[in-house]
Design a protein around this motif. Structure first.
Motif, PDB file in Angstrom:
ATOM      1  N   ALA A   1       0.825  -1.210   0.000  1.00 41.04           N
ATOM      2  CA  ALA A   1       0.000   0.000   0.000  1.00 41.04           C
ATOM      3  C   ALA A   1       0.854   1.252   0.000  1.00 41.04           C
ATOM      4  CB  ALA A   1      -0.935  -0.016   1.209  1.00 41.04           C
ATOM      5  N   ALA A   2       1.918   1.241   0.785  1.00 39.20           N
ATOM      6  CA  ALA A   2       2.767   2.428   0.854  1.00 39.20           C
ATOM      7  C   ALA A   2       3.428   2.703  -0.484  1.00 39.20           C
ATOM      8  CB  ALA A   2       3.819   2.247   1.942  1.00 39.20           C
ATOM      9  N   ALA A   3       3.853   1.656  -1.188  1.00 43.40           N
ATOM     10  CA  ALA A   3       4.489   1.840  -2.485  1.00 43.40           C
ATOM     11  C   ALA A   3       3.491   2.366  -3.504  1.00 43.40           C
ATOM     12  CB  ALA A   3       5.105   0.523  -2.960  1.00 43.40           C
ATOM     13  N   GLU A   4       2.231   1.872  -3.458  1.00 45.73           N
ATOM     14  CA  GLU A   4       1.224   2.365  -4.394  1.00 45.73           C
ATOM     15  C   GLU A   4       0.964   3.852  -4.184  1.00 45.73           C
ATOM     16  OE1 GLU A   4      -1.698  -1.393  -5.470  1.00 45.73           O
ATOM     17  OE2 GLU A   4      -2.167  -0.127  -3.746  1.00 45.73           O
ATOM     18  N   VAL A   5       0.809   4.258  -2.919  1.00 50.22           N
ATOM     19  CA  VAL A   5       0.535   5.671  -2.636  1.00 50.22           C
ATOM     20  C   VAL A   5       1.708   6.546  -3.058  1.00 50.22           C
ATOM     21  CG1 VAL A   5       0.075   7.343  -0.810  1.00 50.22           C
ATOM     22  CG2 VAL A   5      -1.067   5.122  -0.775  1.00 50.22           C
ATOM     23  N   ALA A   6       2.938   6.096  -2.743  1.00 46.00           N
ATOM     24  CA  ALA A   6       4.113   6.886  -3.109  1.00 46.00           C
ATOM     25  C   ALA A   6       4.237   7.022  -4.628  1.00 46.00           C
ATOM     26  CB  ALA A   6       5.374   6.244  -2.531  1.00 46.00           C
ATOM     27  N   ALA A   7       4.012   5.918  -5.363  1.00 46.96           N
ATOM     28  CA  ALA A   7       4.098   5.972  -6.816  1.00 46.96           C
ATOM     29  C   ALA A   7       3.028   6.894  -7.392  1.00 46.96           C
ATOM     30  CB  ALA A   7       3.971   4.572  -7.401  1.00 46.96           C
ATOM     31  N   TYR A   8       1.829   6.790  -6.886  1.00 44.16           N
ATOM     32  CA  TYR A   8       0.724   7.617  -7.385  1.00 44.16           C
ATOM     33  C   TYR A   8       1.004   9.104  -7.127  1.00 44.16           C
ATOM     34  CZ  TYR A   8      -4.056   9.293  -8.130  1.00 44.16           C
ATOM     35  OH  TYR A   8      -5.161   9.969  -8.579  1.00 44.16           O
ATOM     36  N   ARG A   9       1.438   9.421  -5.902  1.00 42.51           N
ATOM     37  CA  ARG A   9       1.672  10.828  -5.576  1.00 42.51           C
ATOM     38  C   ARG A   9       2.857  11.402  -6.357  1.00 42.51           C
ATOM     39  NH1 ARG A   9      -3.100  12.400  -3.794  1.00 42.51           N
ATOM     40  NH2 ARG A   9      -3.710  11.439  -1.799  1.00 42.51           N
ATOM     41  N   ILE A  10       3.889  10.586  -6.576  1.00 41.06           N
ATOM     42  CA  ILE A  10       5.046  11.071  -7.338  1.00 41.06           C
ATOM     43  C   ILE A  10       4.638  11.382  -8.775  1.00 41.06           C
ATOM     44  CG2 ILE A  10       7.274  10.374  -8.313  1.00 41.06           C
ATOM     45  CD1 ILE A  10       7.826   8.903  -5.696  1.00 41.06           C
ATOM     46  N   VAL A  11       3.876  10.464  -9.407  1.00 36.77           N
ATOM     47  CA  VAL A  11       3.415  10.705 -10.768  1.00 36.77           C
ATOM     48  C   VAL A  11       2.464  11.897 -10.805  1.00 36.77           C
ATOM     49  CG1 VAL A  11       2.112   9.723 -12.694  1.00 36.77           C
ATOM     50  CG2 VAL A  11       3.753   8.308 -11.440  1.00 36.77           C
ATOM     51  N   GLN A  12       1.601  12.012  -9.811  1.00 35.54           N
ATOM     52  CA  GLN A  12       0.667  13.134  -9.763  1.00 35.54           C
ATOM     53  C   GLN A  12       1.411  14.474  -9.687  1.00 35.54           C
ATOM     54  OE1 GLN A  12      -1.768  13.392  -6.203  1.00 35.54           O
ATOM     55  NE2 GLN A  12      -3.538  14.065  -7.400  1.00 35.54           N
ATOM     56  N   GLU A  13       2.424  14.548  -8.818  1.00 30.96           N
ATOM     57  CA  GLU A  13       3.201  15.785  -8.688  1.00 30.96           C
ATOM     58  C   GLU A  13       4.002  16.067  -9.956  1.00 30.96           C
ATOM     59  OE1 GLU A  13       4.444  19.251  -7.117  1.00 30.96           O
ATOM     60  OE2 GLU A  13       3.012  17.872  -6.175  1.00 30.96           O
ATOM     61  N   ALA A  14       4.580  15.029 -10.566  1.00 25.36           N
ATOM     62  CA  ALA A  14       5.362  15.223 -11.786  1.00 25.36           C
ATOM     63  C   ALA A  14       4.484  15.712 -12.929  1.00 25.36           C
ATOM     64  CB  ALA A  14       6.066  13.917 -12.171  1.00 25.36           C
ATOM     65  N   LEU A  15       3.270  15.144 -13.090  1.00 20.42           N
ATOM     66  CA  LEU A  15       2.358  15.615 -14.132  1.00 20.42           C
ATOM     67  C   LEU A  15       1.931  17.055 -13.877  1.00 20.42           C
ATOM     68  CD1 LEU A  15       0.106  12.463 -14.661  1.00 20.42           C
ATOM     69  CD2 LEU A  15       2.004  13.249 -16.086  1.00 20.42           C
ATOM     70  N   SER A  16       1.675  17.379 -12.614  1.00 21.79           N
ATOM     71  CA  SER A  16       1.270  18.753 -12.287  1.00 21.79           C
ATOM     72  C   SER A  16       2.388  19.750 -12.611  1.00 21.79           C
ATOM     73  CB  SER A  16       0.902  18.828 -10.808  1.00 21.79           C
ATOM     74  OG  SER A  16       0.579  20.152 -10.441  1.00 21.79           O
ATOM     75  N   ASN A  17       3.642  19.406 -12.286  1.00 29.14           N
ATOM     76  CA  ASN A  17       4.762  20.302 -12.597  1.00 29.14           C
ATOM     77  C   ASN A  17       4.947  20.457 -14.099  1.00 29.14           C
ATOM     78  OD1 ASN A  17       5.349  20.739  -9.885  1.00 29.14           O
ATOM     79  ND2 ASN A  17       6.814  19.051  -9.788  1.00 29.14           N
ATOM     80  N   ALA A  18       4.822  19.343 -14.839  1.00 29.29           N
ATOM     81  CA  ALA A  18       4.993  19.409 -16.290  1.00 29.29           C
ATOM     82  C   ALA A  18       3.914  20.275 -16.928  1.00 29.29           C
ATOM     83  CB  ALA A  18       4.978  18.008 -16.880  1.00 29.29           C
TER      84      ALA A  18
END
Length: 655
Positions: free
Chosen positions: A551-568
């Protein structure tokens, strides 16, 4: 001014008639009058309150005065001038005012201008008293001064002082004992002082030993004046120069190399000389008449033994000074030093000290750049001027720089030591980054808990309390006004629906519901579809990514991709973004690449310090023991690479 006085003294010597002229045209006092005031003035410009510098300056002026009084008094006696006896009287005893402070006060007060401790103050008072007594005794002693064929009586001689002449010899021995005690104070300072003070004392001690050895050699061996005056003058001139070098700390650490080479080549000269002359003497005693052949044989033997003997003496002196020149032994010593340290920072400090000692330089430093663009500097010794840079590379990446002072150190040895320092510097940077990540994670976690507590306490808590009060009010009106209860219950239901929405938002903040409904791949595709622009492609390179993940890995992966898409979307001005997921033996790898304008760069070509969003991505990866790097993408744009370690579905530890 002192130089002009010395030159005037040299010119006056040629005005003195030959019968009255001194047989020695040059004495160490001439060097003292030229060098001591100049060096003292240079030191006083930098350290105007330093007692030792004033002492050197005064000794030089008195030496210059003596240099001009000697020929002037001889000329006055030869010409029968008025006051010639007083000039000769002053020239007789003034040397004590320069010689006695040089061998007593200077070593006792060096380098800071005070004795080593309060227990040495009686010696200081005794020295001052002995200087005064010696000067007064020499000035008032009834005697005749010899100037060529003439004799001049002391014009201020006192008969009582002449009656005390029997005490002159004990007073001289007491003065010698006081001088030895002052020299012993240097040994005490050297034993109890730090590295800088020891090298300061080493400079003066080296020159004083040379002066004492030359003086003893002149007394024991009948040395011709022309051969004796040159080395003793150079040694005497070296005293203020050594003091200036030590006090101003200019190339202070070179004293180790000087003493090392002096011991090696001094012992080498003694051994080879003894071998050569001993072999010649032995051959002449055994067989007479073969002196030339004995000399040739001695030269051949000395030539054959010179290099092996020099290497053995060099190793012995290196062991004495704890200097190692073998690169493999140095590497082994450096490794053992690092292993015995309590942490990477202490290991780097110890390794720097070993590196500086091996290279024979006064200072060394390692500059380490962290992942946020900051710089940490670890130094040893004098790190004021270190212009030479050697890059520290670890697995192809530059982790820092080794900074060295200008000098003739071994470049090959410095490169070898730099390779070992790169490993330690990498460990220091990892430790610092890990500590900073832990602090940021703890801070972020506490902030999240504070936000959740505030939302629950200030928002959801009062809302639930108000709902309970509304239920109690509706229950009380149920028996008296049943018609109004229906309207209250309808309003209460709307408020409960709104409260459920608030609870759902809190839950979504803790874990996105799309992960439970769609899985990581589906949640990322839904996140890409929700982004209006630019175009986002989600590429899954391994079917196992869709399997069960922690669960922790899923949340971390999702949030990292979410932040990266938002910055892009907000900053990169990209037309296309690609999200790649790949499950490997070490864990899950995420790559978010865009074709936008790329990262902004500073004037020196570095990436600016990370903001809140970039720091959040790194913290989420570091919280799981992984890493997240943000850098330029080949071909243009920005690339975010996150590596997250995973545990298997059955709970096995991550690889």
């Amino acid at each position: 001014m002192a130089a002009a006085v010395v030159l005037a003294g040299l010119a006056l010597r040629f005005q003195v008639p030959g019968a009255y002229r001194s047989p020695q045209p040059w004495r160490p006092e001439h060097v003292m009058g030229l060098v001591y005031p100049a060096v003292g003035a240079v030191v006083l410009r930098r350290r105007p309150r330093l007692v030792v510098a004033w002492l050197v300056w005064a000794i030089g002026l008195l030496a210059a005065l003596q240099v001009v009084l000697q020929p002037l008094s001889r000329w006055a006696v030869a010409e029968g001038a008025t006051g010639a006896a007083y000039l000769r009287w002053a020239a007789f005893w003034i040397y004590l005012l320069e010689f006695l402070p040089l061998i007593t006060l200077l070593p006792l007060l060096y380098p800071g201008g005070r004795p080593p401790s309060r227990r040495w103050r009686p010696l200081l008072w005794l020295v001052c008293a002995l200087i005064a007594v010696n000067v007064v005794f020499a000035a008032l002693l009834p005697m005749r001064y010899t100037v060529g064929p003439l004799r001049v009586d002391n014009p201020v001689g006192v008969a009582l002082v002449g009656e005390l002449a029997a005490w002159r010899r004990p007073m001289e021995w007491l003065t010698v004992a006081a001088a030895l005690g002052c020299l012993a104070s240097l040994a005490v300072r050297f034993r109890s002082g730090g590295p800088v003070e020891r090298r300061q004392i080493g400079w003066l001690g080296y020159v004083l030993v040379a002066v004492l050895l030359l003086g003893c050699l002149d007394m024991v061996v009948a040395t011709p004046f022309a051969l004796w005056i040159v080395p003793i003058s150079l040694a005497v001139a070296g005293v203020p120069v050594a003091i200036a070098v030590a006090i101003l700390r200019y190339r202070l650490y070179d004293i180790d190399l000087i003493v090392n080479r002096t011991l090696v080549y001094g012992a080498l000269a003694a051994f080879t000389g003894a071998l050569y002359f001993g072999l010649i003497g032995a051959v002449n005693l055994a067989v007479s008449g073969y002196g030339a052949l004995a000399g040739l044989a001695g030269a051949l033997v000395v030539g054959l033994t010179f290099q092996p003997l020099r290497l053995r003496l060099q190793r012995a002196v290196d062991r004495l000074f704890k200097v190692e020149r073998d690169p493999y032994r140095l590497a082994d010593r450096l490794s053992r030093t690092v292993q015995q340290a309590r942490d990477p920072a202490a290991a780097l400090t110890s390794a720097l000290a070993s590196t500086r000692q091996a290279l024979g330089v006064g200072g060394a430093a390692v500059e380490i750049g962290d992942r946020d663009g900051g710089v940490r500097v670890h130094g040893d010794g004098d790190t004021a001027d270190l212009p030479q840079e050697i890059p520290l590379r670890w697995h192809g990446a530059t982790v820092g720089r080794l900074l060295l002072p200008p000098g003739r150190h071994d470049a090959r040895l410095a490169g070898l030591l730099a390779r070992h320092l790169a490993d330690v510097a990498h460990a220091v940077r990892l430790t610092a980054d890990l500590q900073a990540s832990r602090e940021r994670i703890l801070s972020t976690r506490e902030e999240e808990r504070r936000r959740l507590r505030r939302d629950l306490h200030d928002g959801l808590g009062p809302t639930l309390a108000a709902l309970a009060l509304s239920l109690d009010a509706a229950r009380l009106r149920l028996s008296t006004d049943p018609a109004s209860v229906s309207e209250s219950l309808a309003s209460l239901r709307e408020r409960m629906i709104a409260t459920i929405g608030d609870i759902r938002e809190l839950v979504y903040g803790l874990r996105p519901p799309a992960l439970d409904n769609l899985g990581l791949e589906g949640a990322l595709r839904a996140l890409a579809d929700d982004l209006p622009e630019p175009r986002v492609d989600v590429v899954v390179e391994d079917a196992d990514v869709a399997g069960e993940l922690p669960a922790a890995a899923e949340v971390a992966a999702y949030r990292i991709v979410q932040e990266a898409l938002s910055n892009a979307r907000r900053h990169a001005d990209a037309r296309q973004i690609t999200v790649r997921l790949r499950r490997e033996t070490h864990g899950l790898t995420l790559v978010v690449a865009d074709d936008g304008v790329g990262l902004p760069m500073t004037a020196d070509g570095r990436v600016p310090r990370a903001g809140v969003g970039l720091g959040s991505m790194r913290e989420r990866a570091a919280e799981l023991g992984g890493s997240c790097t943000i850098g330029p993408r080949p071909g243009g744009g920005t690339e975010v690479v996150a590596r997250l370690p995973l545990s298997s579905a059955r709970g096995a530890p991550a690889t």
